[in-house]
Write a protein that holds these residues in place. Sequence first.
Motif, PDB file in Angstrom:
ATOM      1  N   THR A   1      48.559  46.849  46.088  1.00 44.38           N
ATOM      2  CA  THR A   1      48.834  45.951  44.964  1.00 44.38           C
ATOM      3  C   THR A   1      49.886  44.915  45.323  1.00 44.38           C
ATOM      4  O   THR A   1      49.750  43.718  44.997  1.00 44.38           O
ATOM      5  CB  THR A   1      49.295  46.760  43.745  1.00 44.38           C
TER       6      THR A   1
ATOM      7  N   MET B   1      46.545  40.818  40.663  1.00 44.49           N
ATOM      8  CA  MET B   1      45.419  41.266  39.845  1.00 44.49           C
ATOM      9  C   MET B   1      44.206  41.568  40.705  1.00 44.49           C
ATOM     10  O   MET B   1      43.473  42.543  40.454  1.00 44.49           O
ATOM     11  CB  MET B   1      45.083  40.203  38.802  1.00 44.49           C
ATOM     12  N   GLY B   2      43.981  40.760  41.733  1.00 45.24           N
ATOM     13  CA  GLY B   2      42.843  41.004  42.610  1.00 45.24           C
ATOM     14  C   GLY B   2      42.984  42.286  43.411  1.00 45.24           C
ATOM     15  O   GLY B   2      42.032  43.091  43.511  1.00 45.24           O
ATOM     16  N   THR B   3      44.162  42.495  43.979  1.00 47.48           N
ATOM     17  CA  THR B   3      44.352  43.716  44.766  1.00 47.48           C
ATOM     18  C   THR B   3      44.503  44.946  43.883  1.00 47.48           C
ATOM     19  O   THR B   3      44.313  46.071  44.359  1.00 47.48           O
ATOM     20  CB  THR B   3      45.594  43.568  45.657  1.00 47.48           C
TER      21      THR B   3
ATOM     22  N   VAL C   1      42.476  45.743  41.606  1.00 48.56           N
ATOM     23  CA  VAL C   1      41.120  46.293  41.535  1.00 48.56           C
ATOM     24  C   VAL C   1      40.854  47.191  42.741  1.00 48.56           C
ATOM     25  O   VAL C   1      40.290  48.292  42.613  1.00 48.56           O
ATOM     26  CB  VAL C   1      40.086  45.158  41.446  1.00 48.56           C
TER      27      VAL C   1
ATOM     28  N   LEU D   1      42.763  50.396  42.264  1.00 49.82           N
ATOM     29  CA  LEU D   1      42.080  51.288  41.324  1.00 49.82           C
ATOM     30  C   LEU D   1      40.935  52.013  42.008  1.00 49.82           C
ATOM     31  O   LEU D   1      40.732  53.219  41.787  1.00 49.82           O
ATOM     32  CB  LEU D   1      41.567  50.488  40.128  1.00 49.82           C
ATOM     33  N   TRP D   2      40.183  51.309  42.826  1.00 46.96           N
ATOM     34  CA  TRP D   2      39.091  51.944  43.571  1.00 46.96           C
ATOM     35  C   TRP D   2      39.622  53.055  44.478  1.00 46.96           C
ATOM     36  O   TRP D   2      39.028  54.139  44.575  1.00 46.96           O
ATOM     37  CB  TRP D   2      38.355  50.892  44.392  1.00 46.96           C
TER      38      TRP D   2
ATOM     39  N   TRP E   1      31.579  55.744  39.694  1.00 47.29           N
ATOM     40  CA  TRP E   1      31.609  55.323  38.296  1.00 47.29           C
ATOM     41  C   TRP E   1      31.646  56.515  37.355  1.00 47.29           C
ATOM     42  O   TRP E   1      32.292  56.474  36.299  1.00 47.29           O
ATOM     43  CB  TRP E   1      30.414  54.433  37.978  1.00 47.29           C
TER      44      TRP E   1
END
Length: 430
Positions: A250, A278-280, A282, A285-286, A321
Amino acid sequence: MKDTPGWASPGSAPSDGQTPDAPGPTEPTAAQPTAPSDADPQNPAAKWSQVQPPPAQWSAPAVPPNTGQTPPPPPPVPGQGHRPPGGPGGHYGWGAGWGGPPPAAKPGVIPLRPLGVGEILDGAVATMRAHWRTVLGLSLAVAVVTETVVVLLRGLVLDESAGTEALDNPSATVGELTRAMEYSLLNSGVLVLVSMIGTLVATALLATVISRAVIGKPVTTGEAWRDARPQGAKLCGLILLLLLLTFGVTAAGAVPGILVALAGAAAPGAALAVLGSMGTAVVALWLVVRYSLAAPALMLEKQGIQKSMSRSAKLVRGAWWRVFGIQLLGAFIANIVAAIVVVPFTLLAAALSGGGISGFLTSGSDYGWTFLVISGIGAVIGSMITFPISSGVTVLLYIDQRIRREALDLDLARAAGVQGYSSSGATPGS
Protein backbone atom coordinates in the motif's frame (compact mmCIF):
# COMPACT_ATOMS: atom_id res chain seq x y z
CA MET A 1 -39.42 -50.87 -28.69
CA LYS A 2 -36.33 -49.59 -26.88
CA ASP A 3 -36.02 -51.05 -23.39
CA THR A 4 -35.83 -48.35 -20.73
CA PRO A 5 -36.29 -48.55 -16.93
CA GLY A 6 -39.93 -49.12 -16.11
CA TRP A 7 -40.82 -50.41 -19.59
CA ALA A 8 -40.95 -53.89 -21.09
CA SER A 9 -41.89 -55.32 -24.47
CA PRO A 10 -45.67 -55.93 -24.67
CA GLY A 11 -45.11 -59.37 -26.18
CA SER A 12 -43.31 -60.48 -23.03
CA ALA A 13 -46.20 -59.60 -20.72
CA PRO A 14 -47.62 -62.67 -18.93
CA SER A 15 -51.25 -63.61 -19.41
CA ASP A 16 -53.71 -63.66 -16.53
CA GLY A 17 -52.85 -66.26 -13.95
CA GLN A 18 -49.27 -66.79 -15.06
CA THR A 19 -45.94 -65.54 -13.75
CA PRO A 20 -43.09 -64.60 -16.05
CA ASP A 21 -40.97 -67.57 -15.09
CA ALA A 22 -43.77 -70.21 -14.98
CA PRO A 23 -43.36 -72.98 -17.57
CA GLY A 24 -45.88 -73.00 -20.39
CA PRO A 25 -48.33 -75.86 -21.10
CA THR A 26 -46.83 -78.93 -22.70
CA GLU A 27 -50.08 -80.25 -24.16
CA PRO A 28 -52.88 -78.62 -26.09
CA THR A 29 -55.91 -77.53 -24.15
CA ALA A 30 -59.43 -76.76 -25.09
CA ALA A 31 -58.80 -73.08 -24.84
CA GLN A 32 -55.65 -73.28 -26.93
CA PRO A 33 -56.14 -75.82 -29.74
CA THR A 34 -53.22 -76.42 -32.01
CA ALA A 35 -53.32 -75.90 -35.72
CA PRO A 36 -53.69 -79.05 -37.82
CA SER A 37 -50.52 -80.49 -39.22
CA ASP A 38 -51.84 -80.23 -42.78
CA ALA A 39 -52.68 -76.54 -42.49
CA ASP A 40 -52.22 -74.48 -45.57
CA PRO A 41 -48.73 -72.94 -45.40
CA GLN A 42 -49.92 -70.11 -47.62
CA ASN A 43 -52.51 -69.05 -45.03
CA PRO A 44 -50.69 -67.84 -41.83
CA ALA A 45 -53.98 -67.23 -40.05
CA ALA A 46 -54.63 -70.96 -40.02
CA LYS A 47 -51.81 -71.39 -37.47
CA TRP A 48 -53.60 -69.28 -34.81
CA SER A 49 -56.25 -70.63 -32.46
CA GLN A 50 -59.75 -69.45 -32.98
CA VAL A 51 -60.14 -68.78 -29.24
CA GLN A 52 -57.72 -66.20 -27.83
CA PRO A 53 -57.32 -65.03 -24.23
CA PRO A 54 -58.47 -61.52 -23.41
CA PRO A 55 -55.93 -58.76 -24.07
CA ALA A 56 -53.66 -57.82 -21.17
CA GLN A 57 -54.80 -54.85 -19.13
CA TRP A 58 -51.82 -52.50 -18.62
CA SER A 59 -52.08 -50.25 -15.58
CA ALA A 60 -49.90 -48.84 -12.86
CA PRO A 61 -49.20 -51.25 -10.00
CA ALA A 62 -51.58 -50.81 -7.10
CA VAL A 63 -50.21 -49.20 -3.97
CA PRO A 64 -50.18 -51.81 -1.20
CA PRO A 65 -51.99 -50.92 2.02
CA ASN A 66 -49.94 -49.35 4.79
CA THR A 67 -49.16 -52.31 7.06
CA GLY A 68 -46.46 -50.55 9.03
CA GLN A 69 -43.70 -52.60 7.38
CA THR A 70 -41.07 -51.43 4.94
CA PRO A 71 -41.79 -52.87 1.48
CA PRO A 72 -39.07 -55.00 -0.09
CA PRO A 73 -36.79 -53.31 -2.61
CA PRO A 74 -37.87 -53.45 -6.25
CA PRO A 75 -36.17 -56.10 -8.36
CA PRO A 76 -33.34 -54.91 -10.56
CA VAL A 77 -34.26 -54.07 -14.13
CA PRO A 78 -32.44 -56.28 -16.67
CA GLY A 79 -29.54 -54.43 -18.20
CA GLN A 80 -29.73 -51.56 -15.75
CA GLY A 81 -27.69 -52.92 -12.85
CA HIS A 82 -28.54 -52.98 -9.17
CA ARG A 83 -29.47 -49.85 -7.22
CA PRO A 84 -27.93 -49.99 -3.75
CA PRO A 85 -29.88 -48.62 -0.81
CA GLY A 86 -29.46 -44.87 -0.53
CA GLY A 87 -30.45 -43.94 2.98
CA PRO A 88 -32.94 -44.40 5.77
CA GLY A 89 -36.55 -45.18 5.03
CA GLY A 90 -35.90 -47.42 2.03
CA HIS A 91 -34.85 -44.65 -0.40
CA TYR A 92 -33.32 -46.37 -3.35
CA GLY A 93 -31.40 -44.74 -6.11
CA TRP A 94 -31.53 -41.17 -4.80
CA GLY A 95 -29.81 -40.01 -7.95
CA ALA A 96 -32.96 -40.98 -9.91
CA GLY A 97 -35.22 -38.86 -7.73
CA TRP A 98 -36.39 -41.46 -5.17
CA GLY A 99 -35.57 -39.26 -2.18
CA GLY A 100 -32.63 -37.11 -1.15
CA PRO A 101 -29.07 -38.12 -0.33
CA PRO A 102 -28.26 -39.55 3.07
CA PRO A 103 -27.60 -36.83 5.64
CA ALA A 104 -23.94 -36.12 6.38
CA ALA A 105 -22.58 -36.98 9.79
CA LYS A 106 -22.57 -34.08 12.24
CA PRO A 107 -20.59 -35.01 15.34
CA GLY A 108 -19.94 -31.36 16.22
CA VAL A 109 -20.93 -27.88 15.15
CA ILE A 110 -20.93 -28.49 11.38
CA PRO A 111 -21.88 -31.38 9.09
CA LEU A 112 -18.89 -33.22 7.63
CA ARG A 113 -19.32 -32.15 4.03
CA PRO A 114 -18.73 -29.02 1.95
CA LEU A 115 -20.36 -26.14 3.78
CA GLY A 116 -22.68 -23.38 2.71
CA VAL A 117 -22.40 -19.77 3.83
CA GLY A 118 -25.08 -20.10 6.48
CA GLU A 119 -23.49 -23.26 7.89
CA ILE A 120 -20.14 -21.49 8.29
CA LEU A 121 -21.71 -18.57 10.14
CA ASP A 122 -23.88 -20.89 12.22
CA GLY A 123 -20.84 -23.03 13.06
CA ALA A 124 -18.93 -19.99 14.34
CA VAL A 125 -21.82 -19.00 16.61
CA ALA A 126 -22.44 -22.62 17.69
CA THR A 127 -18.80 -22.97 18.73
CA MET A 128 -19.04 -19.88 20.92
CA ARG A 129 -22.28 -21.17 22.43
CA ALA A 130 -21.04 -24.73 23.06
CA HIS A 131 -17.60 -23.79 24.45
CA TRP A 132 -18.31 -20.32 25.78
CA ARG A 133 -15.96 -20.52 28.75
CA THR A 134 -12.91 -21.31 26.65
CA VAL A 135 -13.85 -19.12 23.69
CA LEU A 136 -14.80 -16.03 25.68
CA GLY A 137 -11.86 -16.47 28.05
CA LEU A 138 -9.28 -16.46 25.25
CA SER A 139 -11.09 -13.67 23.41
CA LEU A 140 -11.24 -11.55 26.55
CA ALA A 141 -7.49 -11.90 27.09
CA VAL A 142 -6.73 -10.81 23.52
CA ALA A 143 -9.30 -7.98 23.67
CA VAL A 144 -7.89 -6.54 26.90
CA VAL A 145 -4.36 -6.40 25.51
CA THR A 146 -5.48 -5.01 22.16
CA GLU A 147 -7.73 -2.27 23.52
CA THR A 148 -5.19 -1.27 26.18
CA VAL A 149 -2.68 -0.61 23.41
CA VAL A 150 -5.28 1.35 21.46
CA VAL A 151 -6.20 3.54 24.44
CA LEU A 152 -2.53 4.29 25.23
CA LEU A 153 -1.78 5.14 21.60
CA ARG A 154 -4.81 7.45 21.31
CA GLY A 155 -4.07 9.16 24.59
CA LEU A 156 -0.27 9.51 24.43
CA VAL A 157 0.94 9.21 20.85
CA LEU A 158 -1.72 9.91 18.26
CA ASP A 159 -2.89 13.49 17.74
CA GLU A 160 -6.34 12.90 16.31
CA SER A 161 -7.39 16.54 16.54
CA ALA A 162 -4.56 17.77 14.29
CA GLY A 163 -6.13 16.31 11.18
CA THR A 164 -9.74 17.25 11.80
CA GLU A 165 -9.03 20.94 12.46
CA ALA A 166 -7.58 21.51 9.00
CA LEU A 167 -10.20 19.37 7.28
CA ASP A 168 -12.97 21.37 8.96
CA ASN A 169 -11.39 24.70 8.00
CA PRO A 170 -12.73 25.89 4.61
CA SER A 171 -9.84 28.36 4.21
CA ALA A 172 -7.09 25.78 4.77
CA THR A 173 -4.26 25.71 2.26
CA VAL A 174 -3.30 22.72 0.16
CA GLY A 175 -0.31 22.03 2.37
CA GLU A 176 -2.45 22.04 5.51
CA LEU A 177 -4.97 19.73 3.91
CA THR A 178 -2.17 17.41 2.81
CA ARG A 179 -0.73 17.23 6.32
CA ALA A 180 -4.24 16.69 7.75
CA MET A 181 -4.79 13.76 5.43
CA GLU A 182 -1.42 12.35 6.40
CA TYR A 183 -2.34 12.56 10.09
CA SER A 184 -5.71 10.94 9.48
CA LEU A 185 -4.26 8.13 7.39
CA LEU A 186 -1.51 7.54 9.94
CA ASN A 187 -3.93 7.39 12.86
CA SER A 188 -6.33 5.13 11.02
CA GLY A 189 -3.51 2.91 9.82
CA VAL A 190 -2.14 2.43 13.34
CA LEU A 191 -5.56 1.51 14.72
CA VAL A 192 -6.24 -0.89 11.84
CA LEU A 193 -2.80 -2.41 12.38
CA VAL A 194 -3.52 -3.11 16.05
CA SER A 195 -6.94 -4.52 15.19
CA MET A 196 -5.47 -6.84 12.55
CA ILE A 197 -2.87 -8.12 15.01
CA GLY A 198 -5.57 -8.83 17.59
CA THR A 199 -7.73 -10.66 15.05
CA LEU A 200 -4.82 -12.83 13.86
CA VAL A 201 -3.83 -13.71 17.43
CA ALA A 202 -7.43 -14.56 18.34
CA THR A 203 -7.77 -16.71 15.22
CA ALA A 204 -4.61 -18.62 16.07
CA LEU A 205 -5.60 -19.20 19.70
CA LEU A 206 -9.16 -20.25 18.84
CA ALA A 207 -8.14 -22.54 15.95
CA THR A 208 -7.68 -25.51 18.28
CA VAL A 209 -10.99 -24.88 20.04
CA ILE A 210 -12.91 -24.64 16.76
CA SER A 211 -11.24 -27.71 15.25
CA ARG A 212 -12.16 -29.74 18.35
CA ALA A 213 -15.71 -28.39 18.21
CA VAL A 214 -16.04 -29.69 14.64
CA ILE A 215 -15.60 -33.29 15.83
CA GLY A 216 -17.54 -32.77 19.05
CA LYS A 217 -14.57 -32.87 21.41
CA PRO A 218 -14.34 -30.47 24.38
CA VAL A 219 -11.21 -28.46 25.07
CA THR A 220 -10.24 -26.33 28.03
CA THR A 221 -8.47 -22.99 28.03
CA GLY A 222 -5.29 -24.61 29.35
CA GLU A 223 -5.32 -27.25 26.62
CA ALA A 224 -5.83 -24.64 23.92
CA TRP A 225 -2.97 -22.55 25.29
CA ARG A 226 -0.61 -25.54 25.57
CA ASP A 227 -1.43 -26.52 21.99
CA ALA A 228 -0.83 -22.99 20.65
CA ARG A 229 2.25 -22.07 22.73
CA PRO A 230 4.85 -24.04 20.67
CA GLN A 231 3.76 -22.13 17.57
CA GLY A 232 3.94 -18.72 19.27
CA ALA A 233 7.25 -17.61 17.73
CA LYS A 234 6.17 -18.71 14.26
CA LEU A 235 2.85 -16.94 14.73
CA CYS A 236 4.62 -13.67 15.55
CA GLY A 237 6.78 -14.07 12.46
CA LEU A 238 3.74 -14.78 10.30
CA ILE A 239 1.89 -11.71 11.62
CA LEU A 240 4.92 -9.48 11.06
CA LEU A 241 5.43 -10.78 7.52
CA LEU A 242 1.76 -10.36 6.59
CA LEU A 243 1.67 -6.80 7.95
CA LEU A 244 4.87 -5.81 6.18
CA LEU A 245 3.57 -7.31 2.95
CA THR A 246 0.18 -5.60 3.19
CA PHE A 247 1.25 -2.13 4.32
CA GLY A 248 4.42 -2.24 2.24
CA VAL A 249 2.45 -2.77 -0.96
CA THR A 250 0.00 0.00 0.00
CA ALA A 251 2.77 2.45 0.87
CA ALA A 252 4.62 1.69 -2.35
CA GLY A 253 1.80 3.27 -4.31
CA ALA A 254 2.26 6.57 -2.51
CA VAL A 255 6.02 6.83 -3.17
CA PRO A 256 5.75 8.53 -6.61
CA GLY A 257 3.36 11.14 -5.23
CA ILE A 258 5.63 11.82 -2.26
CA LEU A 259 8.60 12.33 -4.57
CA VAL A 260 6.60 14.75 -6.70
CA ALA A 261 5.51 16.66 -3.59
CA LEU A 262 9.11 16.91 -2.37
CA ALA A 263 10.12 18.29 -5.76
CA GLY A 264 7.88 21.30 -5.16
CA ALA A 265 4.51 20.33 -6.68
CA ALA A 266 2.56 19.79 -3.46
CA ALA A 267 -0.95 19.57 -4.91
CA PRO A 268 -0.16 17.21 -7.81
CA GLY A 269 2.04 15.15 -5.51
CA ALA A 270 -0.71 14.76 -2.92
CA ALA A 271 -3.24 13.75 -5.58
CA LEU A 272 -0.80 11.26 -7.10
CA ALA A 273 -0.02 9.79 -3.68
CA VAL A 274 -3.70 9.28 -2.91
CA LEU A 275 -4.41 7.69 -6.30
CA GLY A 276 -1.35 5.47 -6.06
CA SER A 277 -2.28 4.30 -2.58
CA MET A 278 -5.81 3.50 -3.72
CA GLY A 279 -4.48 1.44 -6.61
CA THR A 280 -2.05 -0.57 -4.54
CA ALA A 281 -4.67 -1.01 -1.81
CA VAL A 282 -6.54 -3.27 -4.24
CA VAL A 283 -3.41 -5.42 -4.59
CA ALA A 284 -3.00 -5.43 -0.81
CA LEU A 285 -6.60 -6.61 -0.39
CA TRP A 286 -5.98 -9.43 -2.84
CA LEU A 287 -2.92 -10.50 -0.82
CA VAL A 288 -4.83 -10.31 2.47
CA VAL A 289 -7.51 -12.70 1.20
CA ARG A 290 -4.93 -14.95 -0.46
CA TYR A 291 -3.08 -15.47 2.82
CA SER A 292 -6.08 -15.21 5.15
CA LEU A 293 -6.02 -18.96 5.89
CA ALA A 294 -2.34 -19.01 6.83
CA ALA A 295 -2.95 -18.61 10.59
CA PRO A 296 -5.19 -21.70 10.96
CA ALA A 297 -2.84 -23.65 8.68
CA LEU A 298 0.08 -22.67 10.92
CA MET A 299 -1.67 -23.69 14.14
CA LEU A 300 -3.47 -26.85 12.99
CA GLU A 301 -0.88 -28.32 10.63
CA LYS A 302 2.11 -27.28 12.75
CA GLN A 303 3.87 -25.94 9.67
CA GLY A 304 6.42 -23.19 9.23
CA ILE A 305 5.68 -19.64 8.11
CA GLN A 306 6.44 -20.11 4.42
CA LYS A 307 4.65 -23.45 4.24
CA SER A 308 1.56 -22.00 5.94
CA MET A 309 1.38 -19.12 3.46
CA SER A 310 1.74 -21.48 0.52
CA ARG A 311 -0.99 -23.71 1.98
CA SER A 312 -3.31 -20.72 2.27
CA ALA A 313 -2.57 -19.66 -1.29
CA LYS A 314 -3.30 -23.19 -2.52
CA LEU A 315 -6.60 -23.45 -0.66
CA VAL A 316 -7.79 -20.01 -1.79
CA ARG A 317 -6.76 -20.53 -5.42
CA GLY A 318 -9.87 -20.65 -7.60
CA ALA A 319 -12.13 -19.60 -4.70
CA TRP A 320 -10.87 -16.05 -4.00
CA TRP A 321 -14.24 -14.37 -4.44
CA ARG A 322 -16.01 -16.95 -2.30
CA VAL A 323 -13.48 -16.63 0.53
CA PHE A 324 -13.55 -12.85 0.26
CA GLY A 325 -17.35 -12.68 0.27
CA ILE A 326 -17.80 -14.97 3.27
CA GLN A 327 -15.13 -13.18 5.29
CA LEU A 328 -16.61 -9.81 4.36
CA LEU A 329 -20.04 -10.98 5.48
CA GLY A 330 -18.60 -12.30 8.72
CA ALA A 331 -16.78 -9.02 9.37
CA PHE A 332 -19.96 -7.06 8.62
CA ILE A 333 -21.97 -9.10 11.12
CA ALA A 334 -19.20 -8.83 13.72
CA ASN A 335 -19.04 -5.04 13.32
CA ILE A 336 -22.81 -4.75 13.74
CA VAL A 337 -22.59 -6.73 16.98
CA ALA A 338 -19.65 -4.59 18.11
CA ALA A 339 -21.53 -1.38 17.32
CA ILE A 340 -24.50 -2.50 19.40
CA VAL A 341 -22.16 -2.88 22.37
CA VAL A 342 -19.76 0.02 21.77
CA VAL A 343 -22.20 2.83 20.94
CA PRO A 344 -23.87 2.93 24.39
CA PHE A 345 -20.45 3.02 26.07
CA THR A 346 -19.34 5.81 23.72
CA LEU A 347 -22.39 7.92 24.59
CA LEU A 348 -21.84 7.24 28.29
CA ALA A 349 -18.19 8.23 27.97
CA ALA A 350 -19.16 11.45 26.17
CA ALA A 351 -21.74 12.27 28.86
CA LEU A 352 -19.20 11.80 31.65
CA SER A 353 -16.41 13.71 29.93
CA GLY A 354 -15.89 17.45 30.34
CA GLY A 355 -17.96 18.76 27.46
CA GLY A 356 -20.82 16.29 27.63
CA ILE A 357 -22.49 14.76 24.62
CA SER A 358 -23.02 18.12 22.88
CA GLY A 359 -19.39 19.05 23.40
CA PHE A 360 -18.27 15.68 22.05
CA LEU A 361 -20.40 16.12 18.93
CA THR A 362 -19.07 19.63 18.26
CA SER A 363 -15.41 19.12 19.18
CA GLY A 364 -15.20 15.76 17.45
CA SER A 365 -11.81 14.28 18.35
CA ASP A 366 -11.05 16.26 21.50
CA TYR A 367 -10.86 13.17 23.69
CA GLY A 368 -9.94 12.97 27.37
CA TRP A 369 -8.83 10.05 29.48
CA THR A 370 -12.31 9.57 30.90
CA PHE A 371 -13.74 9.18 27.44
CA LEU A 372 -10.91 6.87 26.30
CA VAL A 373 -11.16 4.57 29.32
CA ILE A 374 -14.96 4.18 29.29
CA SER A 375 -15.14 3.72 25.54
CA GLY A 376 -12.22 1.29 25.81
CA ILE A 377 -14.21 -0.86 28.23
CA GLY A 378 -17.03 -1.01 25.71
CA ALA A 379 -14.53 -1.92 22.98
CA VAL A 380 -13.18 -4.78 25.12
CA ILE A 381 -16.67 -6.23 25.56
CA GLY A 382 -17.42 -5.79 21.86
CA SER A 383 -14.14 -7.43 20.80
CA MET A 384 -14.70 -10.31 23.21
CA ILE A 385 -17.89 -11.10 21.29
CA THR A 386 -16.72 -10.33 17.76
CA PHE A 387 -13.34 -12.12 17.87
CA PRO A 388 -15.01 -15.57 18.03
CA ILE A 389 -17.22 -14.74 15.04
CA SER A 390 -14.36 -13.52 12.83
CA SER A 391 -12.02 -16.28 13.96
CA GLY A 392 -14.70 -18.95 13.60
CA VAL A 393 -15.48 -17.91 10.03
CA THR A 394 -11.79 -18.01 9.08
CA VAL A 395 -11.08 -21.40 10.67
CA LEU A 396 -14.25 -22.99 9.28
CA LEU A 397 -13.41 -21.62 5.84
CA TYR A 398 -10.03 -23.34 6.14
CA ILE A 399 -11.72 -26.62 7.09
CA ASP A 400 -14.33 -26.22 4.33
CA GLN A 401 -11.69 -25.65 1.66
CA ARG A 402 -9.76 -28.71 2.82
CA ILE A 403 -12.94 -30.79 2.69
CA ARG A 404 -13.54 -29.62 -0.87
CA ARG A 405 -9.95 -30.07 -2.03
CA GLU A 406 -8.55 -32.88 0.13
CA ALA A 407 -11.55 -34.85 1.53
CA LEU A 408 -10.68 -33.81 5.06
CA ASP A 409 -14.13 -34.93 6.18
CA LEU A 410 -12.92 -38.55 6.12
CA ASP A 411 -10.17 -37.79 8.63
CA LEU A 412 -12.55 -35.73 10.75
CA ALA A 413 -15.08 -38.58 10.78
CA ARG A 414 -12.44 -41.04 11.91
CA ALA A 415 -11.27 -38.63 14.61
CA ALA A 416 -14.87 -38.22 15.78
CA GLY A 417 -15.43 -41.99 15.86
CA VAL A 418 -18.11 -42.06 13.15
CA GLN A 419 -18.51 -45.65 11.95
CA GLY A 420 -18.87 -46.49 8.28
CA TYR A 421 -18.61 -42.90 7.09
CA SER A 422 -18.15 -42.24 3.38
CA SER A 423 -17.99 -38.89 1.67
CA SER A 424 -19.56 -40.24 -1.54
CA GLY A 425 -23.03 -39.23 -0.39
CA ALA A 426 -22.10 -35.70 0.62
CA THR A 427 -23.94 -32.84 -0.96
CA PRO A 428 -21.72 -29.84 -1.80
CA GLY A 429 -22.60 -26.57 -0.22
CA SER A 430 -22.95 -23.26 -1.99
